[in-house]
Design a protein around this motif. Structure first.
Motif, PDB file in Angstrom:
ATOM      1  N   SER A  60       0.841  -1.190   0.000  1.00 49.38           N
ATOM      2  CA  SER A  60       0.000   0.000   0.000  1.00 49.38           C
ATOM      3  C   SER A  60       0.879   1.242   0.000  1.00 49.38           C
ATOM      4  CB  SER A  60      -0.903   0.023   1.233  1.00 49.38           C
ATOM      5  OG  SER A  60      -1.741  -1.106   1.271  1.00 49.38           O
ATOM      6  N   THR A  90       0.151   5.170   1.139  1.00 53.93           N
ATOM      7  CA  THR A  90      -0.740   6.216   1.605  1.00 53.93           C
ATOM      8  C   THR A  90      -0.137   7.567   1.234  1.00 53.93           C
ATOM      9  OG1 THR A  90       0.326   6.168   3.770  1.00 53.93           O
ATOM     10  CG2 THR A  90      -1.639   4.826   3.489  1.00 53.93           C
ATOM     11  N   THR A  91      -1.000   8.474   0.829  1.00 52.77           N
ATOM     12  CA  THR A  91      -0.515   9.759   0.341  1.00 52.77           C
ATOM     13  C   THR A  91      -1.261  10.916   0.985  1.00 52.77           C
ATOM     14  OG1 THR A  91      -2.032  10.026  -1.522  1.00 52.77           O
ATOM     15  CG2 THR A  91      -0.089   8.648  -1.896  1.00 52.77           C
ATOM     16  N   SER A  92      -0.658  12.072   0.940  1.00 51.75           N
ATOM     17  CA  SER A  92      -1.306  13.287   1.424  1.00 51.75           C
ATOM     18  C   SER A  92      -0.567  14.483   0.854  1.00 51.75           C
ATOM     19  CB  SER A  92      -1.303  13.334   2.956  1.00 51.75           C
ATOM     20  OG  SER A  92       0.023  13.383   3.453  1.00 51.75           O
ATOM     21  N   THR A 108      -5.074   6.272  -1.760  1.00 50.28           N
ATOM     22  CA  THR A 108      -4.160   5.156  -1.534  1.00 50.28           C
ATOM     23  C   THR A 108      -3.898   4.398  -2.830  1.00 50.28           C
ATOM     24  OG1 THR A 108      -5.021   4.898   0.713  1.00 50.28           O
ATOM     25  CG2 THR A 108      -3.733   3.074  -0.177  1.00 50.28           C
ATOM     26  N   THR A 154      -9.604   7.233  -0.658  1.00 53.87           N
ATOM     27  CA  THR A 154      -8.684   7.221   0.488  1.00 53.87           C
ATOM     28  C   THR A 154      -7.276   7.665   0.101  1.00 53.87           C
ATOM     29  OG1 THR A 154      -8.095   4.907   0.098  1.00 53.87           O
ATOM     30  CG2 THR A 154      -9.959   5.341   1.582  1.00 53.87           C
TER      31      THR A 154
END
Length: 122
Positions: free
Chosen positions: A21, A23-25, A77, A75
């Protein structure tokens, strides 16, 4: 600020499966193309897969037919499903933001996150 973090590290036997996975922001994931890269011990960075913002995907010849890239815009992702793993798939895997939104074969990126280690061994 842009952040990307790959996860899902593990030890798997040859022929096994693993899902990574990312995850990003800090940026609009839904309008971004995304890339998976990897680096085996003692080797350079290798492109693995690209998925554009519309979900169109491309893969390197080394993983075609065994790996699947997907994305969840809700999400922010990115995922990499790896099946039929081989010892030569062992590497640190990175996710990156593509420089191109729509280029489904683009390999250039502007941000790359911390990697996650995949070990394939019996």
């Amino acid at each position: 600020d842009v952040q990307l973090q790959a996860s899902g590290a593990g030890l798997v036997q040859p022929g096994g499966s693993l899902r990574l996975s990312c995850t990003t922001s800090g940026f609009d994931f839904s309008t971004s193309g995304m890339i998976w890269l990897r680096q085996a011990p003692g080797k350079g960075i290798e492109w693995v897969s690209t998925i554009n913002s519309g979900g169109v995907r491309s893969y390197s010849a080394a993983v075609q037919g065994r790996f699947t890239t997907s994305r969840d815009d809700a999400t922010s992702t990115l995922y990499l499903q790896m099946n039929s793993l081989k010892p030569e798939d062992a590497a640190v895997y990175y996710c990156a933001r593509s420089r191109s939104r729509w280029g489904s074969t683009n390999k250039q990126y502007d941000y790359r996150g911390q990697g996650t280690l995949v070990t394939v061994s019996s």
